[in-house]
Design an enzyme around this catalytic site. Structure first.
Site, PDB file in Angstrom:
ATOM      1  N   SER A   1      76.309  34.501 -39.631  1.00  0.00           N
ATOM      2  CA  SER A   1      76.378  34.537 -38.176  1.00  0.00           C
ATOM      3  C   SER A   1      75.578  33.348 -37.645  1.00  0.00           C
ATOM      4  O   SER A   1      74.406  33.196 -37.972  1.00  0.00           O
ATOM      5  CB  SER A   1      75.788  35.864 -37.680  1.00  0.00           C
ATOM      6  OG  SER A   1      75.778  35.923 -36.272  1.00  0.00           O
TER       7      SER A   1
ATOM      8  N   LYS B   1      80.771  33.016 -38.502  1.00  0.00           N
ATOM      9  CA  LYS B   1      80.895  33.721 -37.212  1.00  0.00           C
ATOM     10  C   LYS B   1      80.061  32.969 -36.186  1.00  0.00           C
ATOM     11  O   LYS B   1      78.864  32.758 -36.394  1.00  0.00           O
ATOM     12  CB  LYS B   1      80.409  35.157 -37.388  1.00  0.00           C
ATOM     13  CG  LYS B   1      79.967  35.890 -36.130  1.00  0.00           C
ATOM     14  CD  LYS B   1      79.812  37.380 -36.399  1.00  0.00           C
ATOM     15  CE  LYS B   1      78.596  37.981 -35.714  1.00  0.00           C
ATOM     16  NZ  LYS B   1      78.447  39.426 -35.994  1.00  0.00           N
TER      17      LYS B   1
ATOM     18  N   LYS C   1      78.392  32.869 -32.527  1.00  0.00           N
ATOM     19  CA  LYS C   1      78.008  33.646 -31.359  1.00  0.00           C
ATOM     20  C   LYS C   1      78.517  32.899 -30.128  1.00  0.00           C
ATOM     21  O   LYS C   1      78.363  31.660 -30.052  1.00  0.00           O
ATOM     22  CB  LYS C   1      76.483  33.785 -31.316  1.00  0.00           C
ATOM     23  CG  LYS C   1      75.936  34.683 -32.414  1.00  0.00           C
ATOM     24  CD  LYS C   1      76.369  36.128 -32.197  1.00  0.00           C
ATOM     25  CE  LYS C   1      75.538  37.091 -33.022  1.00  0.00           C
ATOM     26  NZ  LYS C   1      75.900  38.499 -32.739  1.00  0.00           N
TER      27      LYS C   1
ATOM     28  N   ASP D   1      81.631  36.224 -31.880  1.00  0.00           N
ATOM     29  CA  ASP D   1      80.986  37.471 -31.440  1.00  0.00           C
ATOM     30  C   ASP D   1      80.342  37.247 -30.075  1.00  0.00           C
ATOM     31  O   ASP D   1      79.454  36.403 -29.929  1.00  0.00           O
ATOM     32  CB  ASP D   1      79.915  37.882 -32.462  1.00  0.00           C
ATOM     33  CG  ASP D   1      79.264  39.232 -32.133  1.00  0.00           C
ATOM     34  OD1 ASP D   1      79.654  39.849 -31.115  1.00  0.00           O
ATOM     35  OD2 ASP D   1      78.365  39.653 -32.886  1.00  0.00           O
TER      36      ASP D   1
ATOM     37  N   GLU E   1      84.773  39.584 -31.650  1.00  0.00           N
ATOM     38  CA  GLU E   1      83.933  40.776 -31.756  1.00  0.00           C
ATOM     39  C   GLU E   1      83.294  41.114 -30.406  1.00  0.00           C
ATOM     40  O   GLU E   1      82.674  40.246 -29.774  1.00  0.00           O
ATOM     41  CB  GLU E   1      82.852  40.503 -32.816  1.00  0.00           C
ATOM     42  CG  GLU E   1      81.882  41.634 -33.072  1.00  0.00           C
ATOM     43  CD  GLU E   1      80.881  41.274 -34.176  1.00  0.00           C
ATOM     44  OE1 GLU E   1      81.106  40.273 -34.910  1.00  0.00           O
ATOM     45  OE2 GLU E   1      79.867  41.985 -34.307  1.00  0.00           O
TER      46      GLU E   1
ATOM     47  N   ASP F   1      81.950  46.313 -32.207  1.00  0.00           N
ATOM     48  CA  ASP F   1      80.642  46.468 -32.844  1.00  0.00           C
ATOM     49  C   ASP F   1      79.885  47.507 -32.003  1.00  0.00           C
ATOM     50  O   ASP F   1      79.921  48.717 -32.305  1.00  0.00           O
ATOM     51  CB  ASP F   1      79.940  45.101 -32.874  1.00  0.00           C
ATOM     52  CG  ASP F   1      78.497  45.139 -33.349  1.00  0.00           C
ATOM     53  OD1 ASP F   1      77.966  46.227 -33.623  1.00  0.00           O
ATOM     54  OD2 ASP F   1      77.858  44.060 -33.440  1.00  0.00           O
TER      55      ASP F   1
ATOM     56  N   LYS G   1      77.947  48.932 -38.903  1.00  0.00           N
ATOM     57  CA  LYS G   1      76.499  48.767 -39.093  1.00  0.00           C
ATOM     58  C   LYS G   1      75.917  50.165 -39.231  1.00  0.00           C
ATOM     59  O   LYS G   1      75.956  50.947 -38.275  1.00  0.00           O
ATOM     60  CB  LYS G   1      75.860  48.100 -37.870  1.00  0.00           C
ATOM     61  CG  LYS G   1      76.183  46.620 -37.697  1.00  0.00           C
ATOM     62  CD  LYS G   1      75.535  46.115 -36.422  1.00  0.00           C
ATOM     63  CE  LYS G   1      75.877  44.653 -36.171  1.00  0.00           C
ATOM     64  NZ  LYS G   1      75.510  44.246 -34.801  1.00  0.00           N
TER      65      LYS G   1
ATOM     66  N   GLY H   1      75.340  43.059 -39.657  1.00  0.00           N
ATOM     67  CA  GLY H   1      73.956  42.824 -40.046  1.00  0.00           C
ATOM     68  C   GLY H   1      73.058  42.825 -38.829  1.00  0.00           C
ATOM     69  O   GLY H   1      73.505  42.530 -37.708  1.00  0.00           O
TER      70      GLY H   1
END
Ligand code: NPQ
Ligand code: MG
Length: 368
Positions: free
Chosen positions: A135, A161, A163, A189, A214, A239, A263, A291
């Site tokens: 991430s 991934k 952000k 995400d 996400e 998520d 998660k 995570g």
């Protein structure tokens, strides 16, 4: 098994670099660890709360409070405690899933160690190593982002991934695609940073062939994700919105999620996480392990979970070095883009006492 005492331990681990998301920037990880002591064995739990209620409503001090006031006393009364009884024993307390998950993890670890069983085997793992993604936080510039992504690809991560947030979305994705090509497994995400009014803007991500987007919308706006899916072709992954197997089943039925980030902390523990994997498998919905910048303890358990059959996408189960110069356990090191599933009983790893003591900021012993 009888729980005879429990230690709450706060640790502070400096991050190798600040980690910026749409809800803020973290420079250290303040983690609450649990050590459950039973007549037969000890077990470790890790609580994934952040210091502030910015990812979800939970936060570290609240988790410690609800554990010492309500959750631990409820288990202390059990003469024959087993990990699968923890959820039911705590169910009458609303919410606080991250705190419950940490407690269940500690009891489960103790139980498995006492009988020489591994968490991976217990959960139904079918692999001995798992492919890993990473991430990548929001950066100050596209140049910095490309340097970071290039470094992770060189290290062997098999999926990136990014952000994102309003103002940092289409251009960074375009830049990564232009520099590293269309073959890189890439996803984004948003951590709830958008609204349904952004649907047409988010559809501009469609040409880049992302694996998924996400949690673009707020936690409780599940139906709005189904609406968004009518405008955006990129698969939607939830998520924050998925807090239980039931909410996962509902979101899938609504057409609000095509992929699920699992998660264990967010859903109340590893046993509920497995139930979510089962629900998703029954609906042919792919899942991956998320995570929360765990220490080696939580990381070990996440890697075991990620080895289950439904986990068909690489997770955020990065190596220790992605976040920490020194982990409290022997470090998880990437090998050919994979991490090995622990093979020792329980979660399969132990803290290194000297390192643990060095990062400890407080300890509290609960007994009865
Ligand atoms: C996510 N995690 O998937 C998060 C949330 C997150 C790896 O992207 C400090 C501690 C900062 C936990 C930032 C990843 C954090 C954090 C983000 C968790 O949404
Ligand atoms: Mg997320």
């Amino acid at each position: 098994m009888k729980l005879t005492g429990l230690e709450l331990r706060r640790i502070a681990m400096p991050l190798v670099a600040p980690f910026r998301t749409s809800f803020g920037t973290q420079t250290t990880r303040d983690i609450l660890l649990l050590r459950a002591v039973t007549g037969d064995a000890e077990g470790w739990g890790e609580c994934v709360t952040l210091p502030d209620p910015v990812y979800s409503s939970e936060y570290v001090d609240a988790a410690a409070d609800v554990l010492r006031r309500f959750l631990v006393p409820a288990l202390a009364a059990h003469e024959r405690l087993e990990a699968h009884l923890v959820g039911p024993a705590l169910a009458h307390f609303k919410g606080h899933r991250m705190a419950k998950a940490a407690l269940e993890m500690a009891v489960l670890d103790a139980e498995l160690r006492a009988s020489g069983r591994t968490l991976a085997r217990e959960l139904g793992a079918v692999r001995d190593r798992v492919p890993c993604g990473v991430s990548v936080g929001i950066m100050g510039s596209t140049g910095e982002l490309l340097d970071a992504v290039g470094g992770y690809l060189d290290e062997g991560y098999v999926r990136i991934k990014l952000k994102i947030e309003p103002g940092w979305d289409v251009e960074p994705v375009r830049a990564v695609r232009e520099r590293f090509g269309d073959d890189v497994l890439l996803q984004v995400d948003a951590n709830t940073a958008y609204t349904l009014a952004d649907a047409r803007h988010l559809a501009r991500l469609d040409p880049f062939g992302l694996l998924l987007i996400e949690q673009p919308l707020p936690e409780e706006d599940v139906l709005a994700h189904a609406e968004l899916a009518k405008t955006v072709r990129t698969p939607i992954c939830l998520d924050e919105s998925i807090t239980s197997a039931k909410s996962a089943a509902d979101a899938i039925k609504l057409g609000a999620c095509h992929v699920v980030n699992i998660k264990p902390g967010r859903v109340g523990g590893y046993l509920e996480a497995r139930r979510i994997a089962d629900v998703c498998a029954a609906h042919d919905v792919p899942v991956w392990c998320g995570g929360m910048l765990e220490s080696g303890l939580g990381r070990a358990a996440n890697v075991a979970l990620a080895a289950l059959p439904g986990f068909t996408l690489p997770g955020d189960t990065s190596a220790s070095g992605r976040y920490y110069r020194t982990d409290i356990t022997p470090p998880f090191v990437l090998e050919d883009g994979h991490l090995p599933v622990p093979t020792a009983p329980g979660i399969g790893v132990d803290p290194i006492p000297e390192v643990l003591d060095e990062v400890t900021t407080s300890t509290e012993w609960l007994s009865w």
